[in-house]
Design an enzyme around this catalytic site. Structure first.
Site, PDB file in Angstrom:
ATOM      1  N   LYS A  47       0.841  -1.202   0.000  1.00 23.70           N
ATOM      2  CA  LYS A  47       0.000   0.000   0.000  1.00 23.70           C
ATOM      3  C   LYS A  47       0.878   1.255   0.000  1.00 23.70           C
ATOM      4  CE  LYS A  47      -3.708  -2.405   2.408  1.00 23.70           C
ATOM      5  NZ  LYS A  47      -4.323  -2.751   3.701  1.00 23.70           N
ATOM      6  N   GLN A  91      -4.892  -1.753   9.819  1.00 24.11           N
ATOM      7  CA  GLN A  91      -4.726  -3.064   9.189  1.00 24.11           C
ATOM      8  C   GLN A  91      -5.287  -4.163  10.093  1.00 24.11           C
ATOM      9  OE1 GLN A  91      -3.624  -3.523   6.049  1.00 24.11           O
ATOM     10  NE2 GLN A  91      -3.915  -5.734   6.208  1.00 24.11           N
ATOM     11  N   ASP A 114     -11.571   2.506   4.482  1.00 22.95           N
ATOM     12  CA  ASP A 114     -11.921   1.085   4.380  1.00 22.95           C
ATOM     13  C   ASP A 114     -13.436   0.858   4.383  1.00 22.95           C
ATOM     14  OD1 ASP A 114      -9.952  -0.919   4.179  1.00 22.95           O
ATOM     15  OD2 ASP A 114      -9.229  -0.503   6.206  1.00 22.95           O
TER      16      ASP A 114
HETATM   17  N1  GUN Z   1      -6.848  -7.076   6.212  1.00 19.42           N
HETATM   18  C1  GUN Z   1      -7.201  -7.819   5.142  1.00 19.42           C
HETATM   19  N2  GUN Z   1      -7.872  -7.058   4.259  1.00 19.42           N
HETATM   20  C2  GUN Z   1      -7.945  -5.823   4.769  1.00 19.42           C
HETATM   21  C3  GUN Z   1      -8.525  -4.612   4.316  1.00 19.42           C
HETATM   22  O1  GUN Z   1      -9.126  -4.513   3.262  1.00 19.42           O
HETATM   23  N3  GUN Z   1      -8.383  -3.545   5.141  1.00 19.42           N
HETATM   24  C4  GUN Z   1      -7.746  -3.635   6.330  1.00 19.42           C
HETATM   25  N4  GUN Z   1      -7.672  -2.536   7.073  1.00 19.42           N
HETATM   26  N5  GUN Z   1      -7.203  -4.727   6.788  1.00 19.42           N
HETATM   27  C5  GUN Z   1      -7.309  -5.827   6.008  1.00 19.42           C
END
Ligand code: GUN
Length: 293
Positions: A47, A91, A114
């Site tokens: 990311k 995360q 998110d």
């Molecule tokens: N862990 C696995 N997928 C995601 C996601 O899309 N967002 C976040 N914050 N954590 C994750």
């Protein structure tokens, strides 16, 4: 045909880069990573790297596994109040001693890229435009839309009921007038349900779908990511018993997304689109998603 998420995400990221370059106030994504889960570390690194490549600012806040819930929540409050930060992502998964719901509720819905907060999830559920769309479902929809896969009136079967993928995917497909079935680990006669689908969206994280369980010329979107016994990245689709190579698989389906190179890169592009939107007025970019491809 193959749903090439790698190529489409590249196209979308290039357009986002152009939009970011026009902005004087750059979008700035803050990512909180608690603990040292290796998969999460890879995701967060990707990311950050992608953000940098397209001119989006990013700050990764790494906290040790033992960090208390209060410390995480206070960090979020600090980021909420910080005008430089336009987007916040925590995360998942969080360590077991931290209540993830309390953490999610602390995020400012206006920075919730998110779409995890009750305000944004609730808006999605009642058909209002949330401040941001959920990242993976939005990535899947962009992929389906780019390849002009019909959605309205079609029967979509989703495997998995997570808050991150299954549930919001169902909401977004309903909004697009699909008929939606959500299956999960307790579903009886799973094969029968899969066979009835025009579109299967699989987010099980286990190799549980054989090609021939799916109707001939249906569309299969593989959201699953796991590692096989050789450590190779694979999806939920177990095609080895039915076909000799992925080319044959792509001929069996109307459309199929590969792993890697399908939904994974689309998820990152979708997050970057939300982060771009985080520095703009409410909603505008999220309804003009199609202008990015
Ligand atoms: N862990 C696995 N997928 C995601 C996601 O899309 N967002 C976040 N914050 N954590 C994750």
């Amino acid at each position: 045909m193959i749903l090439d998420g790698k190529a489409l995400s590249k196209k979308i990221l290039e357009k986002i880069k152009v939009e970011v370059s026009k902005l004087s106030n750059k979008p700035h994504l803050a990512v909180i990573l608690v603990g040292d889960d290796p998969a999460s570390q890879v995701y967060v690194r990707n990311k950050k790297k992608t953000a940098e490549e397209i001119g989006i600012l990013s700050t990764v806040i790494e906290l040790p596994y033992e960090t208390s819930e209060d410390v995480v929540i206070n960090k979020i409050k600090e980021l909420n109040a910080n005008k430089e930060i336009t987007a916040i992502l925590v995360q998942m998964p969080l360590p077991k001693h931290i209540n993830k719901d309390n953490v999610i509720c602390a995020i400012d819905p206006n920075k919730d890229v998110d779409c995890f907060t009750p305000e944004n999830v609730g808006k999605l559920a009642i058909g209002m435009e949330p401040r941001f769309n959920p990242v993976t479902p939005q990535g899947v929809l962009m992929l389906l839309d780019y390849y002009k896969v019909p959605i309205e009136g079609k029967h979509a079967v989703i495997i998995g009921r997570s808050n991150i993928v299954g549930k919001p995917m169902a909401q977004m497909l309903l909004q697009r007038n699909a008929t939606v079935t959500i299956c999960h680990s307790k579903t009886e006669n799973l094969e029968e349900k899969i066979k009835a689908a025009d579109i299967v969206i699989s987010a099980a994280g286990k190799k549980i779908v054989r090609c021939k369980m799916v109707k001939y010329k249906a569309t299969f979107v593989d959201v699953g990511i796991s590692r096989d016994t050789n450590g190779k990245l694979t999806g939920d689709l177990n095609w080895i018993p039915d076909f000799n190579n992925f080319n044959e698989v792509s001929e069996y389906f109307e459309f199929v997304s590969p792993v890697p190179g399908g939904v994974g890169p689309m998820t990152i592009a979708s997050l970057m689109l939300n982060t771009l939107a985080s520095s703009q007025d409410m909603g505008i970019l999220s309804i003009r998603r199609d202008s990015f491809f």
